[in-house]
Design a protein around this motif. Structure first.
Motif, PDB file in Angstrom:
ATOM      1  N   LEU A   1       0.362  -1.298  -0.062  1.00 59.88           N
ATOM      2  CA  LEU A   1       0.196   0.047  -0.487  1.00 59.88           C
ATOM      3  C   LEU A   1       1.037   1.387   0.316  1.00 59.88           C
ATOM      4  O   LEU A   1       1.331   1.877   1.312  1.00 59.88           O
ATOM      5  N   ARG A   2       0.726   2.440  -0.966  1.00 55.75           N
ATOM      6  CA  ARG A   2       1.406   3.280  -1.158  1.00 55.75           C
ATOM      7  C   ARG A   2      -0.080   4.824  -1.008  1.00 55.75           C
ATOM      8  O   ARG A   2      -0.822   4.640  -1.577  1.00 55.75           O
ATOM      9  N   PRO A   3       1.264   5.615  -0.038  1.00 54.67           N
ATOM     10  CA  PRO A   3       0.149   6.476   0.227  1.00 54.67           C
ATOM     11  C   PRO A   3      -0.736   7.384  -1.093  1.00 54.67           C
ATOM     12  O   PRO A   3      -2.362   7.258  -0.963  1.00 54.67           O
ATOM     13  N   GLU A   4      -0.215   7.007  -3.039  1.00 51.29           N
ATOM     14  CA  GLU A   4      -1.608   7.616  -3.933  1.00 51.29           C
ATOM     15  C   GLU A   4      -2.372   6.554  -4.210  1.00 51.29           C
ATOM     16  O   GLU A   4      -2.768   6.623  -4.548  1.00 51.29           O
ATOM     17  N   HIS A   5      -1.967   5.169  -3.103  1.00 47.90           N
ATOM     18  CA  HIS A   5      -3.689   3.929  -3.545  1.00 47.90           C
ATOM     19  C   HIS A   5      -5.375   5.121  -2.754  1.00 47.90           C
ATOM     20  O   HIS A   5      -5.683   4.512  -2.595  1.00 47.90           O
ATOM     21  N   VAL A   6      -4.863   5.348  -1.441  1.00 50.48           N
ATOM     22  CA  VAL A   6      -5.318   6.147  -0.561  1.00 50.48           C
ATOM     23  C   VAL A   6      -6.604   7.130  -0.201  1.00 50.48           C
ATOM     24  O   VAL A   6      -5.460   8.005  -1.624  1.00 50.48           O
ATOM     25  N   LYS A   7      -7.187   7.543  -0.944  1.00 50.81           N
ATOM     26  CA  LYS A   7      -8.278   8.348  -1.104  1.00 50.81           C
ATOM     27  C   LYS A   7      -7.877   9.848  -0.374  1.00 50.81           C
ATOM     28  O   LYS A   7      -7.269   9.790   0.561  1.00 50.81           O
ATOM     29  N   PRO A   8      -7.620  10.917  -0.607  1.00 50.81           N
ATOM     30  CA  PRO A   8      -7.052  11.949  -0.257  1.00 50.81           C
ATOM     31  C   PRO A   8      -7.872  13.020   1.468  1.00 50.81           C
ATOM     32  O   PRO A   8      -7.507  13.160   2.126  1.00 50.81           O
ATOM     33  N   ARG A   9      -9.783  12.179   0.884  1.00 46.20           N
ATOM     34  CA  ARG A   9     -10.504  12.696   2.110  1.00 46.20           C
ATOM     35  C   ARG A   9     -11.596  11.814   2.122  1.00 46.20           C
ATOM     36  O   ARG A   9     -11.526  10.844   2.096  1.00 46.20           O
ATOM     37  N   LEU A  10     -10.614  11.201   3.282  1.00 41.55           N
ATOM     38  CA  LEU A  10     -11.375   9.952   4.317  1.00 41.55           C
ATOM     39  C   LEU A  10     -12.954  10.412   4.676  1.00 41.55           C
ATOM     40  O   LEU A  10     -12.758  10.913   6.025  1.00 41.55           O
ATOM     41  N   LEU A  11     -13.784   9.134   4.173  1.00 44.81           N
ATOM     42  CA  LEU A  11     -15.042   9.494   4.895  1.00 44.81           C
ATOM     43  C   LEU A  11     -15.929   8.042   4.743  1.00 44.81           C
ATOM     44  O   LEU A  11     -15.961   6.946   4.028  1.00 44.81           O
ATOM     45  N   GLY A  12     -16.961   8.212   5.916  1.00 46.18           N
ATOM     46  CA  GLY A  12     -17.625   6.936   6.082  1.00 46.18           C
ATOM     47  C   GLY A  12     -18.057   6.735   7.260  1.00 46.18           C
ATOM     48  O   GLY A  12     -16.785   7.377   7.955  1.00 46.18           O
ATOM     49  N   HIS A  13     -18.873   5.712   7.948  1.00 44.44           N
ATOM     50  CA  HIS A  13     -18.553   5.241   9.494  1.00 44.44           C
ATOM     51  C   HIS A  13     -18.290   3.987   8.643  1.00 44.44           C
ATOM     52  O   HIS A  13     -19.834   2.817   8.485  1.00 44.44           O
ATOM     53  N   TRP A  14     -17.570   3.512   9.846  1.00 45.03           N
ATOM     54  CA  TRP A  14     -17.252   1.856   9.331  1.00 45.03           C
ATOM     55  C   TRP A  14     -17.350   1.432  10.872  1.00 45.03           C
ATOM     56  O   TRP A  14     -17.741   0.069  10.574  1.00 45.03           O
ATOM     57  N   GLY A  15     -17.929   1.946  11.766  1.00 42.06           N
ATOM     58  CA  GLY A  15     -18.421   1.406  13.129  1.00 42.06           C
ATOM     59  C   GLY A  15     -19.281   0.963  13.277  1.00 42.06           C
ATOM     60  O   GLY A  15     -19.654  -0.819  13.743  1.00 42.06           O
ATOM     61  N   THR A  16     -20.571   0.840  12.291  1.00 45.21           N
ATOM     62  CA  THR A  16     -21.705  -0.166  12.500  1.00 45.21           C
ATOM     63  C   THR A  16     -21.223  -1.397  11.406  1.00 45.21           C
ATOM     64  O   THR A  16     -22.255  -2.121  11.419  1.00 45.21           O
ATOM     65  N   THR A  17     -20.315  -0.588  10.615  1.00 46.65           N
ATOM     66  CA  THR A  17     -20.636  -2.393   9.196  1.00 46.65           C
ATOM     67  C   THR A  17     -19.965  -3.285   9.513  1.00 46.65           C
ATOM     68  O   THR A  17     -20.845  -3.845   8.682  1.00 46.65           O
ATOM     69  N   PRO A  18     -19.371  -3.656   9.601  1.00 44.64           N
ATOM     70  CA  PRO A  18     -19.328  -4.997   9.637  1.00 44.64           C
ATOM     71  C   PRO A  18     -20.406  -5.808  10.772  1.00 44.64           C
ATOM     72  O   PRO A  18     -20.723  -7.339  10.509  1.00 44.64           O
ATOM     73  N   GLY A  19     -20.965  -5.023  11.203  1.00 44.87           N
ATOM     74  CA  GLY A  19     -22.407  -5.890  11.877  1.00 44.87           C
ATOM     75  C   GLY A  19     -23.389  -5.949  10.503  1.00 44.87           C
ATOM     76  O   GLY A  19     -24.115  -6.953  11.101  1.00 44.87           O
ATOM     77  N   LEU A  20     -23.116  -4.896   9.939  1.00 39.86           N
ATOM     78  CA  LEU A  20     -24.758  -4.886   8.583  1.00 39.86           C
ATOM     79  C   LEU A  20     -23.855  -6.277   8.272  1.00 39.86           C
ATOM     80  O   LEU A  20     -25.393  -7.129   7.100  1.00 39.86           O
ATOM     81  N   ASN A  21     -22.824  -6.048   7.715  1.00 41.18           N
ATOM     82  CA  ASN A  21     -22.576  -7.409   7.208  1.00 41.18           C
ATOM     83  C   ASN A  21     -22.167  -8.385   7.480  1.00 41.18           C
ATOM     84  O   ASN A  21     -22.344  -9.640   6.645  1.00 41.18           O
ATOM     85  N   PHE A  22     -22.491  -9.280   9.237  1.00 37.17           N
ATOM     86  CA  PHE A  22     -22.489 -10.062   9.776  1.00 37.17           C
ATOM     87  C   PHE A  22     -23.874 -10.494   9.299  1.00 37.17           C
ATOM     88  O   PHE A  22     -24.503 -11.793   9.014  1.00 37.17           O
ATOM     89  N   ILE A  23     -24.690  -9.506   9.737  1.00 35.84           N
ATOM     90  CA  ILE A  23     -26.714  -9.556   9.424  1.00 35.84           C
ATOM     91  C   ILE A  23     -26.468 -10.159   8.338  1.00 35.84           C
ATOM     92  O   ILE A  23     -27.594 -11.176   7.962  1.00 35.84           O
ATOM     93  N   TYR A  24     -26.308  -9.690   6.986  1.00 35.03           N
ATOM     94  CA  TYR A  24     -26.353  -9.856   5.681  1.00 35.03           C
ATOM     95  C   TYR A  24     -26.059 -11.563   5.764  1.00 35.03           C
ATOM     96  O   TYR A  24     -26.979 -11.441   5.032  1.00 35.03           O
ATOM     97  N   ALA A  25     -24.792 -11.740   5.767  1.00 36.09           N
ATOM     98  CA  ALA A  25     -24.230 -12.978   5.933  1.00 36.09           C
ATOM     99  C   ALA A  25     -25.469 -13.426   6.253  1.00 36.09           C
ATOM    100  O   ALA A  25     -25.708 -15.232   5.173  1.00 36.09           O
ATOM    101  N   HIS A  26     -26.033 -13.690   7.519  1.00 34.36           N
ATOM    102  CA  HIS A  26     -26.690 -14.505   8.114  1.00 34.36           C
ATOM    103  C   HIS A  26     -28.433 -14.684   7.106  1.00 34.36           C
ATOM    104  O   HIS A  26     -28.830 -15.843   7.338  1.00 34.36           O
ATOM    105  N   LEU A  27     -28.493 -13.194   7.161  1.00 31.46           N
ATOM    106  CA  LEU A  27     -29.874 -13.136   6.203  1.00 31.46           C
ATOM    107  C   LEU A  27     -30.074 -14.264   5.186  1.00 31.46           C
ATOM    108  O   LEU A  27     -31.043 -15.197   4.364  1.00 31.46           O
ATOM    109  N   ASN A  28     -28.684 -13.876   4.148  1.00 25.56           N
ATOM    110  CA  ASN A  28     -28.473 -15.035   2.528  1.00 25.56           C
ATOM    111  C   ASN A  28     -28.365 -16.279   3.092  1.00 25.56           C
ATOM    112  O   ASN A  28     -29.639 -16.684   2.698  1.00 25.56           O
ATOM    113  N   ARG A  29     -28.728 -16.799   4.177  1.00 22.47           N
ATOM    114  CA  ARG A  29     -28.030 -17.962   4.779  1.00 22.47           C
ATOM    115  C   ARG A  29     -29.884 -18.303   4.357  1.00 22.47           C
ATOM    116  O   ARG A  29     -29.625 -19.463   4.098  1.00 22.47           O
TER     117      ARG A  29
END
Lengths: 858, 858
Positions: free
Chosen positions: B85-113
């Protein structure tokens, strides 16, 4: 404590009810008895906390309130029924809500008992405020009404006026309103009773706030969330809230959810909210009185224990007592009308028997109903309550209708710090960058510190105090929190003065309750989502309008709303977070209530906020960004500028002695920055174009004085905006508001307003401006197009304009960021040094006082 | 089912976590493995409903979604981390909400099942929609995203675009938005997820709506009330809602109430709401997968049982299953950054590690974090999901991101009855009296009857359907109600199609969910209190604006809002119930969304409503009174008038061949009545004054065509309002809106607008008009004052005017009622008989079609 099936099941208004020695309802006693009250028959005695005499007297008091309630709904003459009821005694239009009223009267009588018994400092918030006939009746019985309104004193003449004025032209509305002494809560729109009660209890450790919640209101969202107020109320430093959930079963036409759901679920729900409910249910007055008295005694014992435990160091949030009162809708009213059941059904909601003038049978029902309360036992020949009933309610300031908290008795001004300590140093215009709200945070920190002892200032917000960069306040206080505090939690404490909950409704409701009881505060929130509380702000504005017209109502500290994270900096959140419409909403409110400020930089934000915190009876809306931005005015200049409300910025103008070719006006921090950048751009491309820059801080300087007291007089307005030159106006919100406000101004036809036009999206800050055409390039172009004498030079400048826009767009799409020369643009300071500082219009008579002054109702 | 302290406590993102055979987080495997998925190591196996392979695969799928989520927040190049990973691979402005995301992904995977296992027709509403990176990642993994947006297909190039577009100029917002397939729910403002879910489930008996509620959102009022949706959802005729309360402990800076309150209270609360919660708690993936799978299996079994019991006649409302998922905020993300804990704290809310371009240590943290998901196991060399993971999610329309309900697949037009059956007979203008909403009630009754089988039309309202006189609908349906039904209840039934709850939030939220899934409806409510849902309507308008720009989004039936019990007839309720500002609020919305109709009488109301029910993608606001009022137009005339939107009423005009002396314009039922009474009055006092009457039904005819597609072209506008004659305009709402809308019109300077000016009070209907000067006397006076050539005759007329006003005021204050000649005034019909019927402007190209037509996006 269920009294529904008590041993002496009896109701005082139904056809099968018989009361020993009293009149059979339906066959009223026609002869007044005037017997001494102590010998007056009450409901059959059942054992309980009340002795026989107390039971009889509390029941009589209740009957008196019920009688007066019915009288208000129906009668315009013959108030004591000294003669048989004739059509002309009855109002032509029958308006009001009977259904909830007898329950409110019942609660009122019982609160009176415990106030006296315990010498309680208690106020009440009546959620079912459409039961105003009962609340007004009680204020009248307590004498408060007659003290305030001598025409409606406690005598026969006063009773006649009491009845006539209710829901009558020139009289009082059918809902609890500011005219009702002891009230801080409008009874129209439902949902905010419990939030108001919690707000009133904050920082009033000796106060108990009884809050009656109707089962209709309990269905609303704000009320459903308000129960969680107990997670924020400090048992040691705050007062107590005693919720009384009044289930009478029906709304207008439907059963209510909370009354009809299984009782075990209801209990579970309330326990889940953190309460220990006591149920009082039934319709037989005797058992109900005993059950209610017992429940209230237990609840107040419980509150006292909670308080004692807290002062002795108990830390866990206690489970708080509350009461569920389940009684018939329209209790003691007509049981059957025209063959249809009324009491206990939705038909009792408003006027249980209609067409009384026209229908003799209905008139008989009304007369029987009223006489069943036995007014002759309750009121003396002079119309006043008989002495031993008059001795029942609390006296003086202990009366619910006269509690000083409900008339903002703590509304002394805040101690405010010297603004100089927080000023951002601005060596020259544009010569500094700062985050405006961060400077404000330091100021608010000192406001909190200076008023620490008085405990009369709070900040509310939906979890955004730090996000809005006001976090300096946490140097001196914490966030209020009664739950467990874990390692890693950030500035939580039971007695924190910052209240954060993810509910704009609660923030607004708490603050309303707080200021209506005389304290000060600030609600800081995201601009886009403040629409959540449109309706609450609306009702508060209406309250202020009406209360200001009552000489006995003390001024209420203003409701201050800081909108940050505003429309122009929602780049990554995108369109859903972009909405400046709350300003329009507030601008629809009356000029004597609404104030809207758009400080262009940090020092102006300080001056404006300092002013707002000194005002009373206002809704002050302040819009300010939190991002680093150029600073324009030093503190003294800012103070003068804010006092004027609008002014020419000489440092940015080059009009010389002549009238300018174009006026570049701006209101709002981002529009101001873009306007100055446009001026810079114009000056580089067309150095001889004479430009004037006008900045507007106080939006209400724009309309005429007739429309708003802050309106500039026409000569001053014209001296800023000229009489005939084009005005390019960059505005924070929807552009048409500027047109509306300046509609009657001389030069209005020449206004070209740029503002938010719902062209939101996910993009960079500057690109967002470009999309809505309040960016420097479009503003400069607008100036060029508005000035007639440019000729070929305009083409050249327009070409440069288009190239700049194209270069910007290409860069943004490629890199995701604004062009460095755009993002990092600064005002060319050298030029400004050659000029005197900002020329400001003369201070208006009623402008913001530049020096700290006493509390103001501006 | 608490997995927090399971036997194999382990987290995949923390420094102490070790996974057998995998990379140690913090020491990522640098060599891609490309090993077959079936041999791929998953989390340590723990017993439960999932076999070892299933557990490994569901965990891998979850890791894939998490990897893609982080990539969207951070990267603009090198998506598969094929190089360091090099600096230019990274966006200049970091925006978004990580906090809730893995939980949503977890629920999504289980709903799929469970969708696959049970072949469920399931859609999902994601309350924490700011976790869009996860939801977008899943849509991409399911292939839906690439089907809709071929540039973002499931390959390396598509993954690069997926990452880059997130919260990037020209890309997608950081919240769930219409661009997200499978969504009906904007993820910006919080509070409406559960109401939307219930709305979607109505009348979709085969559908299960999973609704994820964040613990932040759960603090809002609307959400707190929404749990009670189970009191209205029919287990037999409606679908199921499965709430999943996701507690991750923190909001932006604070703990959340529901996560921090004692668990026994939380359970009690949810049981009190009528649910049976299953708790899944912990952060060790293995036990958590098993616990979640078991909880979902049990919940879906429970829902199936409820449905089966209901079809077999069970009547009592069941306690419904729900899941409480308690997981760390920022689960699997960086545990510590700069020495401060991140995962499991409020610091994980947005971007858990910032300044990644600039700070090499931060860049290492990001790279380690992403590599810990082992992308080399998840994605093939082409960037697509490896085949055995690609086989995991449901296929086709069963995918959560492709469920047809979420794209309004049931949005076929309503069957609508012939308006002729409901027309009020109007033998001549003013020659009949009727209650407009009562006529509408009969029409709506037949709409309900005609679409009974399709079950695609509902009426929502806060307990006011009968109060607003729409009660004819109860001839064919009932109010929805799942609780006990008692004798005396009025038209309650489990499958009623009228939904009444004392919460405008729920009414609006249900209707939004209902129309967004393709069905039709009407929300009828009090004008003053519709401000309660300002913010919801705002968000819906924004949704419509964005979704209309997406070709793959099907049109959504319009949101129809009927405002009755309006400002001019709140006499007894008084000031708190008097507010017409919702119109202004809606008028701020874009012209392609907002429509505002002010039908002057019953037949116009029928025509307007009939039109609205045929439209798509609109917010239609209709304002109509419920009180008896004079009727002006027969049905055919009404149809032509509404099609034109505005027109001259010849029957009331006497301009002859010349231009009129004055134009009397009106919009709204009460203003129309008062205008005609003023014309009558003028005609009697000044018979030779040439008056033209113009009535405006469609408020959006007033602005120019450039401002709104309904705007009249300038010649037509001028033909109605003249180019230079005075226009006295009586308007229902705040007067300045008329100025704003007509601002660019030729004759605008001559407009004198009378409307609501916050002069409300408790008084009679006519007196309310007088106070705000939209009464006949003030309108007539305004006409006199605007016409130049009257001279002495004006004085005479003015004298009569003042006498009439004084007589009226005296009468009202004395009797409480309007003067009979005012109250019972009727248009002098004889005159109208001598004239042709209403002359109407030619139908505009895009006017309301006078004849029934197909669905329209107007």
């Amino acid at each position: 404590m269920d009294a529904r099936h008590g041993p002496e099941d009896r109701s005082s208004g139904g056809s099968k009810a018989v009361s020993k020695g009293g009149a059979r309802p339906g066959e009223p006693a026609r002869e007044p008895a005037w017997e001494p009250a102590s010998e007056r028959p009450g409901p059959p005695f059942v054992p309980g906390p009340l002795g026989p005499d107390s039971l009889a007297r509390i029941d009589a008091y209740w009957r008196a309130a019920n009688y007066l309630s019915v009288g208000q709904i129906y009668l315009m003459a013959n108030p004591l029924l000294r003669e048989p009821l004739r059509p002309e005694h009855v109002k032509p239009r029958l308006l009001g809500h009977w259904g909830t009223t007898p329950g409110l009267n019942f609660i009122y009588a019982h609160l009176n008992r415990v106030i006296r018994q315990r010498d309680l400092d208690m106020m009440a918030v009546w959620g079912p405020g459409h039961g105003a006939p009962g609340l007004v009746a009680n204020a009248w019985l307590e004498g408060t009404y007659g003290e305030i309104y001598p025409d409606v004193a406690q005598d026969a003449e006063g009773m006649a006026r009491l009845f006539r004025q209710f829901s009558f032209p020139g009289g009082i509305p059918s809902h609890a309103s500011p005219e009702l002494p002891g009230s801080i809560h409008e009874g129209g729109e439902l949902g905010y009773a419990l939030a108001h009660a919690f707000g009133a209890a904050l920082d009033n450790p000796g106060l108990t706030v009884a809050c009656v919640i109707g089962d209709g209101e309990a269905e609303t969202g704000p009320l459903a969330a308000s129960w969680h107020g107990n997670k924020f109320l400090d048992p040691r430093a705050d007062g107590a809230v005693l919720p009384i959930l009044h289930l009478n079963g029906y709304k207008i036409a439907n059963p209510t959810i909370l009354a009809r759901m299984p009782e075990d679920e209801l209990r579970s729900l309330l326990v889940g909210y953190g309460y220990e409910p006591a149920f009082v249910a039934g319709d037989a007055p005797g058992p109900m009185h005993q059950a209610m008295a017992a429940a209230l005694d237990a609840a107040l014992d419980g509150l006292a224990e909670i308080r004692a435990a807290a002062t002795h160091g108990r830390r866990e949030r206690p489970r708080r007592p509350m009461i569920v009162l389940r009684s018939s809708k329209g209790w003691t009213g007509p049981k059957v009308v025209d063959g249809k059941p009324v009491e206990g059904t939705w038909r009792a909601h408003q006027v249980p028997v209609a067409a009384v003038r026209e229908n003799p049978e209905h008139r008989r029902i009304l007369e029987d109903w009223m006489r069943a309360y036995r007014p002759e036992e309750l009121f003396g020949p002079d119309g006043a309550l008989v002495p031993d009933l008059a001795a029942l309610p609390p006296q003086g300031a202990r009366r619910l209708s006269a509690n000083p908290h409900a008339n903002a008795h703590r509304s002394h001004p805040l101690r405010l710090p010297d603004l100089r300590s927080f000023a951002v140093a601005v060596p020259e215009p544009g010569g500094a960058r700062a985050e405006a709200t961060r400077a404000l945070g330091a100021y608010l920190r000192d406001v909190l510190a200076l008023n620490r002892k008085a405990r009369n200032f709070r900040i509310m917000g939906p979890d955004e105090t730090a996000s809005n960069r006001l976090d300096a306040v946490f140097e001196v206080t914490d966030r209020a929190w009664q739950e467990a505090i874990l390692p890693g939690d950030d500035h939580l404490a039971p007695d924190g003065r910052v209240m954060e909950v993810l509910s704009e409704h609660l923030c607004e409701g708490w603050l309303e309750g707080y200021v209506l009881t005389g304290r000060h505060g600030l609600f800081a929130t995201y601009e886009a989502f403040v629409h959540v509380v449109d309706s609450m702000v609306n009702q508060h504005a209406k309250w202020l309008k009406a209360s200001r017209e009552l000489p006995w109502r003390r001024p209420v500290p203003s409701l201050n709303i800081l909108l940050s994270s505003h429309v122009w900096r929602q780049d990554h959140n995108g369109f859903s977070h972009q909405d400046p419409g709350f300003i329009d909403f507030v601008a629809n409110k009356r000029g004597d209530t609404a104030r809207i400020y758009l400080p262009p930089d940090a020092n102006c934000l300080l001056c404006v906020t300092d002013h707002c915190l000194r005002t009373y009876d206002r809704i002050n809306v302040v819009v300010a960004g939190k991002q680093p931005a150029p600073q324009w005015l030093g503190l003294d200049e800012a103070a003068r500028h804010c006092a004027a409300g609008a002014g020419i910025w000489d440092f940015a103008s080059n009009e010389g002695e002549e009238e300018p070719d174009v006026v570049m006006a701006c209101a709002g921090d981002v529009p101001t920055q873009e306007t100055l950048a446009a001026v810079d751009w114009l000056r580089r491309h067309l150095p001889d174009l004479r430009v004037r820059v006008v900045n507007v801080v106080d939006l209400m300087t724009l309309p005429s004085r007739a429309m708003h007291p802050h309106g500039l007089d026409d000569p001053t307005f014209d001296s800023l905006f000229t009489r005939d030159r084009p005005v390019v106006f960059a505005y924070h919100g929807y552009p048409w508001l500027i047109h509306r406000l300046t509609y009657k101004r001389t030069n209005h036809e020449n206004f070209h307003v740029h503002g938010f036009i719902e062209e939101g999206t996910t993009t960079t800050p500057f690109d967002m401006c470009v999309l809505n055409r309040i960016d420097r390039f479009h503003l400069a172009l607008a100036a060029l197009q508005a000035v007639p004498r440019l000729g070929a030079r305009r083409d050249h400048a327009e070409q440069a304009f288009r190239e700049a826009l194209a270069a910007h767009g290409e860069h943004v799409r490629r890199t995701g960021d604004d062009l460095p020369e755009v993002r990092d643009w600064t005002w060319p300071g050298a030029e400004s040094l050659r000029r005197p500082p900002a020329r400001l219009t003369p201070r208006r008579r009623d402008g913001i006082p530049p020096a700290p002054g006493a509390g103001s109702r501006r």
